[in-house]
Enzyme design. Structure first.
Site, PDB file in Angstrom:
ATOM      1  CG  LEU A   1      -4.689  -4.582   7.174  1.00  8.57           C
ATOM      2  CD1 LEU A   1      -4.708  -6.055   7.903  1.00  8.57           C
ATOM      3  CD2 LEU A   1      -4.079  -3.439   8.324  1.00  8.57           C
ATOM      4  N   GLY A   2      -3.076  -4.152   2.842  1.00  5.22           N
ATOM      5  CA  GLY A   2      -2.103  -4.309   2.001  1.00  5.22           C
ATOM      6  C   GLY A   2      -2.845  -5.530   0.644  1.00  5.22           C
TER       7      GLY A   2
ATOM      8  N   GLY B   1      -2.698  -8.986  -0.915  1.00  9.89           N
ATOM      9  CA  GLY B   1      -1.942 -10.261  -0.956  1.00  9.89           C
ATOM     10  C   GLY B   1      -2.048 -10.756  -2.389  1.00  9.89           C
ATOM     11  N   GLY B   2      -1.554 -12.167  -2.403  1.00 10.15           N
ATOM     12  CA  GLY B   2      -1.562 -12.825  -3.702  1.00 10.15           C
ATOM     13  C   GLY B   2      -2.731 -12.591  -4.597  1.00 10.15           C
TER      14      GLY B   2
ATOM     15  CB  VAL C   1      -5.111  -7.820   3.456  1.00 10.73           C
ATOM     16  CG1 VAL C   1      -5.287  -8.510   4.540  1.00 10.73           C
ATOM     17  CG2 VAL C   1      -4.618  -9.013   2.307  1.00 10.73           C
TER      18      VAL C   1
ATOM     19  CG  ASP D   1       5.100 -15.221  -3.923  1.00  6.02           C
ATOM     20  OD1 ASP D   1       6.181 -14.795  -4.170  1.00  6.02           O
ATOM     21  OD2 ASP D   1       4.088 -14.663  -3.753  1.00  6.02           O
TER      22      ASP D   1
END
Ligand SMILES: *[C@@H]1O[C@H](CO)[C@@H](O)[C@H](O)[C@H]1NC(C)=O
Ligand SMILES: *[C@@H]1O[C@H](CO)[C@@H](O)[C@H](O)[C@H]1NC(C)=O
Ligand SMILES: *[C@@H]1O[C@H](CO)[C@@H](O)[C@H](O)[C@H]1NC(C)=O
Ligand SMILES: *[C@@H]1O[C@H](CO)[C@@H](O)[C@H](O)[C@H]1NC(C)=O
Ligand SMILES: *[C@@H]1O[C@H](CO)[C@@H](O)[C@H](O)[C@H]1NC(C)=O
Ligand SMILES: *[C@@H]1O[C@H](CO)[C@@H](O)[C@H](O)[C@H]1NC(C)=O
Ligand SMILES: *[C@@H]1O[C@H](CO)[C@@H](O)[C@H](O)[C@H]1NC(C)=O
Ligand SMILES: *[C@@H]1O[C@H](CO)[C@@H](O)[C@H](O)[C@H]1NC(C)=O
Ligand SMILES: *[C@@H]1O[C@H](CO)[C@@H](O)[C@H](O)[C@H]1NC(C)=O
Length: 829
Positions: A516-517, A519-520, A524, A637
């Site tokens: 999905l992408g 994250g920090g 994900v 953030d």
């Protein structure tokens, strides 16, 4: 003449036209009123004079239910709203009054027998004076030749403060200009209530007095707001009111200047101060003080504390008991409380009381460091309490603590001096509790061990999967200094546990297609559990160095939070090298994915209504973090990729890997390790590592502007004007052309005003100095229009193309490399 009349009979229409003209002429004649009274002119009841802007009139009036006549100034559009009365105490009994300039140059009010009822009473007789009613509503007596003002009605206010009218006090003489209430609804004579400011004790406070005794108190002014007014009231005042002083020691308090709005503050004869706005028909009350019984001065007596949400509202401060138990029990709190254990001076300690309205009689001492306050107070045996405010510095109290309130949410930390024995008894009690808990813990552990042993015995090695969730590793919520003794052992508290196998199956072995992408701290993935439930799975990547700390931080922060606008953590998984968190799945991905890019199909859905509700939702999430949750959290953030959207497009803030938790008494921090994302970091944070709630507000401001523009701050550059996104917003808004900043597809004249307002709020949030930025609990009512009037933002620091000179003229980029600050994520995707 006859021929003309004949003609008129012939041409009916011409006759009508002439009649109309005649009527207009008459009306014009009647209403052509002067704004001045000069020598020799007599204004007789019911004549009036009117200010040039036609807002204020001077004339005669009769209060309802009486026959008395008074000379006063009132609003032309609301004649019953008086702002000044000449003969408050000496009403005329008939309508034979007249006002003129007397031979000695004074303005005088005469009755039917030419007796002076009222006079400006100037001792030095001016030659040739005139009286003029100004556009502010101020009636002034001027010397014609020099133009000097000899007398003004603003120096003798009634019960109303209009724009431009200043309440004052001289710090040397104590002399005040204050509002004085009517005696009752029909009698404008000076009543028992008055309202004004007091600077004599060191801080500036507003008071309502009842026969000279305090009836209500605003708490100290800290150059932005009044510390003692809970919630919205101070939001209306916050940063809008002006407190100034001159070299003669006069302090002035004046309400904000409004352009087209009429706003007044008035104190009525029952002692209530209200702020009202004219809505075209009547006055809307926008706030009123005192709001409740707790706001009434000293309700709980000395050393008592009032909490309007509790019953009974009064309690004694910590370490105090009712001075008269019987009366206190009956609800007569006037005698207050007394100390349980006398102070010893040397060995005393300080107890912290959170969210307080500070007591009256604060002695301020400017100090930039909070720690100093305690040291100073400890040294001086007559100091019985202290508090700290960023703008005021330290505040100290001696003698008594009166008119203290427990606000519950907003407010200041008050530290009171208590005898050491107060803390000992507490320590002893704590000790008992600790012993009790320890004994219980041991018992339960033994029982659990036996149970575990029995289960293991029965199931053999089937328990292997969950072995990593042994109890024992604890994390304190008040600290982010997490010491991981053994990284493979992580306690995810009460969260449901997922097995690695389950998650691998759900995400198709963490397949690229499910990504999905990022994250920090890691990628994900989307997953589907065997029960069809969709989840988002965030996996700590092995190579990420800071990852572990952020992972832990996220667990600690998010597992304690629950809010509609925060993403929900469903569970965790810690097995061998794997550390994974499981969240609710957000079908509409992140704001970043929906909003940016020109060919993005979801973008069409994001119309103005949707965008403004997203902005508000994000604001609510931030408010929860800053104020409403049990912890105080700075996210650090905030950016579009950290704002997820659920199926109903509700925004949810995610990614707490960099969030910082604060204890009750601190509200800002400093770090050598600046984490965050370029483009969303407040200048003081990016350059000096200082962060606070106001640095989140800055990021929120950038978000607001991005959502309006549909462009990413870091990816936007206006070629034509050579401006950054913020700079462009500033320029367009400043030129009154906010609409041209708004993304074309949603820009519309119908919503222009709303959009303009939203841009202004965004600009208020991105101001250079943290103290200028509104706090989030002010931003929200601004967005929802509970606060109508917005201050004018200052030019933002990044108004020019990204590279703003730093402290030594170095550019942003240089500052980063010089200080070797790490930016954990440089531009999300
Ligand atoms: C005037 O008198 C009427 C009738 O007695 C009463 O209802 C009204 O409230 C009074 N108005 C004021 C302002 O006292
Ligand atoms: C009051 O003074 C005016 C002007 O000086 C004069 O015309 C008028 O007659 C006087 N009225 C009485 C009752 O004395
Ligand atoms: C003017 O002086 C008289 C007499 O000294 C006094 O009664 C009156 O109240 C004064 N008026 C004002 C407006 O100060
Ligand atoms: C006062 O006004 C009168 C008439 O307008 C004029 O004759 C006189 O010179 C003025 N006096 C002064 C000192 O300005
Ligand atoms: C207002 O006060 C005056 C004088 O104190 C009194 O005569 C009058 O009756 C009062 N009116 C009301 C409505 O209380
Ligand atoms: C205003 O008051 C402050 C402190 O009370 C003082 O330091 C400052 O000089 C005053 N300003 C002026 C213009 O006198
Ligand atoms: C005074 O003002 C307060 C707040 O606006 C209002 O609730 C109260 O009824 C007023 N009192 C009177 C006597 O009008
Ligand atoms: C409360 O106590 C004080 C002091 O003892 C007394 O003067 C006052 O009348 C009492 N008030 C009430 C409402 O009983
Ligand atoms: C101690 O505090 C009191 C009250 O704040 C003050 O009057 C006094 O000067 C202080 N004494 C010293 C030695 O600072």
């Amino acid at each position: 003449m006859t021929s003309r009349i004949a003609l008129l009979f012939v041409h009916k229409s011409v006759f009508l036209l002439l009649l109309l003209l005649l009527i207009i002429q008459i009306v014009a004649c009647l209403s052509r009123e002067e704004d001045t009274i000069s020598a020799g002119v007599v204004i007789k009841d019911p004549q009036t004079i009117v200010s040039q802007n036609r807002i204020y009139k001077l004339g005669f009036f009769t209060p309802s239910n009486t026959t008395n006549r008074y000379l006063g100034i009132f609003f032309a559009f609301s004649q019953e709203t008086l702002i000044w009365i000449a003969n408050r105490d000496k009403p005329l009994t008939d309508s034979s009054g007249a006002v003129a300039i007397s031979r000695d140059g004074n303005l005088v009010l005469l009755d039917g027998t030419n007796q002076t009822v009222w006079s400006t009473n100037l001792t030095t007789s001016p030659v040739n004076s005139t009286v003029r009613i100004l556009d502010t509503g101020n009636l002034v007596l001027q010397e014609e030749a020099s133009g000097d003002t000899l007398w003004e009605s603003f120096s003798q206010p009634l019960d109303v403060q209009v724009q431009g009218m200043r309440l004052t006090q001289n710090v040397n003489t104590g002399k005040q200009v204050r509002l004085t209430a009517w005696r009752n609804a029909t009698d404008p004579a000076i009543g028992s209530f008055a309202m004004g400011l007091d600077v004599m004790s060191g801080t500036l406070q507003l008071y309502i007095w009842d026969e000279g005794r305090p009836h209500w108190r605003s708490g100290p002014w800290n150059s932005l707001s009044f510390l003692g007014i809970k919630k919205l009231f101070y939001a209306y005042l916050d940063g809008f009111n002006q407190v100034t002083n001159d070299s003669a020691g006069n302090f002035f308090f004046s309400p904000p200047q409004q352009n087209d709005m009429h706003i007044i503050s008035s104190v009525n004869y029952s002692g209530s101060l209200s702020r009202k706005a004219w809505n075209g028909m009547e006055w809307d009350v926008v706030m009123a003080c005192p709001e409740n019984e707790c706001d009434v001065y000293g309700t709980c007596g000395p050393f008592g504390s009032c909490n309007a949400l509790e019953s009974p509202i009064c309690s004694c401060l910590r370490g105090f008991e009712p001075a008269n138990e019987e009366e206190w029990g009956r609800g007569n709190w006037t005698n207050g409380c007394r100390r349980k254990n006398q102070l010893q001076c040397g060995g005393d300690g300080f107890a912290r009381l959170k969210n307080m309205k500070v007591p009256d009689f604060a002695k301020p001492l400017p100090s930039r460091v909070q720690d100093e306050c305690q040291a100073i107070c400890r040294r001086n045996c007559s100091c019985i309490a202290y508090a700290y405010d960023n703008n005021i510095g330290c505040m100290f109290w001696s003698n008594t603590l009166i008119d203290t309130q427990d606000f519950g949410s907003v407010g200041v930390n008050l530290y009171i001096r208590l005898s050491a024995s107060e803390f000992e008894s507490n320590k002893r009690r704590n000790l008992y509790i600790i012993i009790g808990v320890a004994v219980g813990f041991v018992c339960i552990s033994i029982m659990m061990f036996i149970a575990w042993w029995l289960i293991v015995k029965r199931k053999g090695n089937k328990a292997q999967d969950t072995r990593n969730f042994e109890a024992g590793q604890m994390f304190t919520a008040d600290s982010t200094a997490i010491v991981l003794k053994n990284e493979s052992k992580v306690n995810i508290g009460d969260l449901p546990k997922f097995t690695f196998e389950m998650l691998a199956n759900a995400t198709n072995q963490f397949h690229e297609d499910n990504l999905l992408g990022r994250g920090g701290f890691g990628p994900v993935y989307k997953g589907v559990l065997s029960n069809e439930k969709e989840i988002a799975v965030k996996r700590l990547s092995a190579e990420s160095g800071q990852g572990m700390q952020e992972f832990m931080n996220e667990v600690i922060v998010i597992s304690k939070l629950q809010h509609k606008n925060l993403v929900k953590l469903l569970g965790g998984c810690v097995e061998k090298e794997e550390k994974i968190l499981i969240y609710e799945y957000m079908p509409n991905k992140s704001l970043d994915a929906c909003l940016f890019g020109t060919t993005n199909p979801t973008k069409k859905l994001l119309d103005w209504n949707m965008r403004s509700s997203i902005i508000e939702g994000i604001g609510r999430g931030i408010l929860y973090l800053h104020r409403d949750s049990r912890l105080r959290i700075i996210h650090r953030d905030l950016k579009p990729s950290n704002v997820l959207l659920d199926q109903d497009w509700n925004p949810k803030i995610s990614d707490f890997g960099m969030a910082r938790i604060f204890g009750g008494n601190e509200d800002h921090g400093r770090t050598a390790r600046v984490v965050g994302t370029y483009g969303y970091m407040a200048p003081e944070y990016g350059m000096e590592g200082r962060f606070s709630e106001k640095s989140d507000v800055y990021s929120f401001g950038v978000l607001i502007l991005e959502i309006i523009k549909g462009k990413k701050n870091t990816h936007y550059f206006n070629e034509e004007l050579s401006l950054s996104l913020i700079g462009y917003a500033w320029k367009m808004w400043n030129e009154g052309n906010g609409l041209s900043f708004v993304e074309e597809s949603i820009a519309s004249r119908e919503t222009e005003e709303e959009m303009d307002r939203c841009i202004q709020i965004g600009l208020l949030c991105v101001q250079e100095y943290p103290k200028d930025r509104p706090s989030i609990e002010i931003v929200l009512p601004m967005l929802s229009r509970d606060i109508v009037d917005l201050p004018v933002p200052k030019q933002p620091v990044f108004a020019e193309n990204g590279s703003t000179p730093g402290p030594n003229g170095s550019t942003q980029q240089n500052v980063y490399s010089n200080n070797e600050l790490t930016l954990s994520v440089l531009d999300g995707r």
